[in-house]
Design an enzyme around this catalytic site. Structure first.
Site, PDB file in Angstrom:
ATOM      1  N   PRO A   2      68.762  13.549  20.522  1.00 31.88           N
ATOM      2  CA  PRO A   2      69.369  12.753  19.453  1.00 31.88           C
ATOM      3  C   PRO A   2      70.877  12.603  19.676  1.00 31.88           C
ATOM      4  O   PRO A   2      71.520  13.503  20.204  1.00 31.88           O
ATOM      5  CB  PRO A   2      69.078  13.564  18.193  1.00 31.88           C
ATOM      6  CG  PRO A   2      68.839  14.953  18.666  1.00 31.88           C
ATOM      7  CD  PRO A   2      68.316  14.852  20.059  1.00 31.88           C
ATOM      8  N   GLU A   3      71.411  11.476  19.292  1.00 37.25           N
ATOM      9  CA  GLU A   3      72.851  11.265  19.364  1.00 37.25           C
ATOM     10  C   GLU A   3      73.397  11.228  17.938  1.00 37.25           C
ATOM     11  O   GLU A   3      72.646  11.410  16.982  1.00 37.25           O
ATOM     12  CB  GLU A   3      73.136   9.978  20.162  1.00 37.25           C
ATOM     13  CG  GLU A   3      72.542  10.098  21.573  1.00 37.25           C
ATOM     14  CD  GLU A   3      72.775   8.913  22.501  1.00 37.25           C
ATOM     15  OE1 GLU A   3      73.685   8.116  22.240  1.00 37.25           O
ATOM     16  OE2 GLU A   3      72.042   8.815  23.504  1.00 37.25           O
ATOM     17  N   LYS A  53      76.932  17.108  17.184  1.00 38.77           N
ATOM     18  CA  LYS A  53      75.575  17.580  16.920  1.00 38.77           C
ATOM     19  C   LYS A  53      75.539  18.797  16.002  1.00 38.77           C
ATOM     20  O   LYS A  53      74.483  19.387  15.786  1.00 38.77           O
ATOM     21  CB  LYS A  53      74.868  17.878  18.239  1.00 38.77           C
ATOM     22  CG  LYS A  53      74.653  16.589  19.019  1.00 38.77           C
ATOM     23  CD  LYS A  53      73.975  16.808  20.337  1.00 38.77           C
ATOM     24  CE  LYS A  53      73.812  15.469  21.048  1.00 38.77           C
ATOM     25  NZ  LYS A  53      73.207  15.593  22.358  1.00 38.77           N
ATOM     26  N   ARG A 253      73.263  11.339  34.175  1.00 35.78           N
ATOM     27  CA  ARG A 253      72.390  10.740  33.161  1.00 35.78           C
ATOM     28  C   ARG A 253      72.001   9.339  33.613  1.00 35.78           C
ATOM     29  O   ARG A 253      72.763   8.666  34.300  1.00 35.78           O
ATOM     30  CB  ARG A 253      73.109  10.662  31.799  1.00 35.78           C
ATOM     31  CG  ARG A 253      73.669  11.993  31.284  1.00 35.78           C
ATOM     32  CD  ARG A 253      72.584  12.946  30.814  1.00 35.78           C
ATOM     33  NE  ARG A 253      71.804  12.402  29.702  1.00 35.78           N
ATOM     34  CZ  ARG A 253      72.188  12.417  28.441  1.00 35.78           C
ATOM     35  NH1 ARG A 253      73.349  12.936  28.089  1.00 35.78           N
ATOM     36  NH2 ARG A 253      71.413  11.919  27.495  1.00 35.78           N
TER      37      ARG A 253
END
Ligand code: ZN
Length: 263
Positions: A2-3, A53, A253
């Protein structure tokens, strides 16, 4: 992973369940937290803040519960008294008269005073959060041009939570496509107009994702909806220039981009 927008939406869901209501039951699994539980009963959760986060649950008595879910932690909303069937290990229960929020599996949890919060090592390393609505494009532009960040390639900079918290891989990809920028550039190479567009996109695209990703048109949002233009779209035609979207690896990434219009 999740971002920022997904974390913020989860926090919105928790706030909708318990914000402002007196706590009727508080329970912590971690021994270093159990002593705090009785004192929190009767207090209210004033706000659930997100910083990258990390989740900061602010209690009316002045303490803040810090939690970071790493890869495994997950929050759930349940009716008061309900115990879901799960193999996960319960770490935190914050219950009000009608709803409770439960944190499972996370281990990075601490109770902090205001002073400890200000000195927290993880939070101190984070840049300003793009979903904090007080952050302006002018401030982001200033940060882009600061000595610390102006020479950093966007491929790595946009993943660095010390630059701006709340961004992640899909946002990195979509923001650079929107700005028609190739990932090897840095802020020092841009002209003033490009800088303004990038600074604004670094806020607008995460905020649009938070507010509209996964929703449909027939709701309160009548404006633009967030959707992926290049992320997970290798081989598709770029809607801006007709080029073919490519995939590569950048800063460990997956990276998606259009060689036709990102330069
Ligand atoms: Zn293109």
């Amino acid at each position: 992973m999740p971002e920022g927008p997904e974390i913020r939406r989860a926090a919105d869901m928790l706030e909708a369940a318990v914000q402002g209501k007196p706590l009727t039951d508080v329970w912590f699994a971690l021994p270093q937290l159990t002593d705090f539980a009785p004192g929190l009963v009767g207090q209210r959760i004033e706000q659930i803040e997100t910083r990258g986060k990390a989740l900061l649950t602010h209690f009316s008595g002045g303490l803040t519960l810090y939690s970071h879910n790493q890869l495994y932690g997950v929050w759930r909303v349940v009716n008061a008294g309900e115990t879901p069937q799960t193999n996960r290990v319960l770490r935190v229960k914050l219950q009000t008269a009608d709803k409770a929020i439960l944190l499972y599996s996370a281990s990075d949890i601490a109770m902090l005073t205001a002073e400890q919060l200000a000195r927290h090592p993880f939070l101190q390393r984070l840049g300003p959060d793009v979903l904090n609505m007080t952050l302006t494009a002018a401030q982001v532009k200033e940060r882009l041009l600061s000595a610390r960040f102006r020479q950093r390639r966007f491929s790595g900079l946009l993943l660095d939570q010390a630059f701006l918290a709340g961004l992640g891989n899909y946002l990195r990809v979509e923001i650079l496509w929107y700005c028609a920028l190739a990932p090897q550039h840095n802020a020092a190479e841009l002209d003033d107009t490009q800088l303004d567009v990038l600074a604004q996109a670094l806020l607008d695209i995460p905020r649009l994702s938070w507010q509209t990703r996964g929703t449909v048109y027939e709701n309160k949002h009548h404006g633009a909806l967030f959707r992926f233009r290049v992320f997970h779209r290798a081989g598709d035609v770029c809607e801006r220039c007709g080029g073919i979207i490519e995939k590569t690896m950048l800063s460990s990434r997956p990276f998606y981009w259009c060689p036709g219009c990102q330069c």
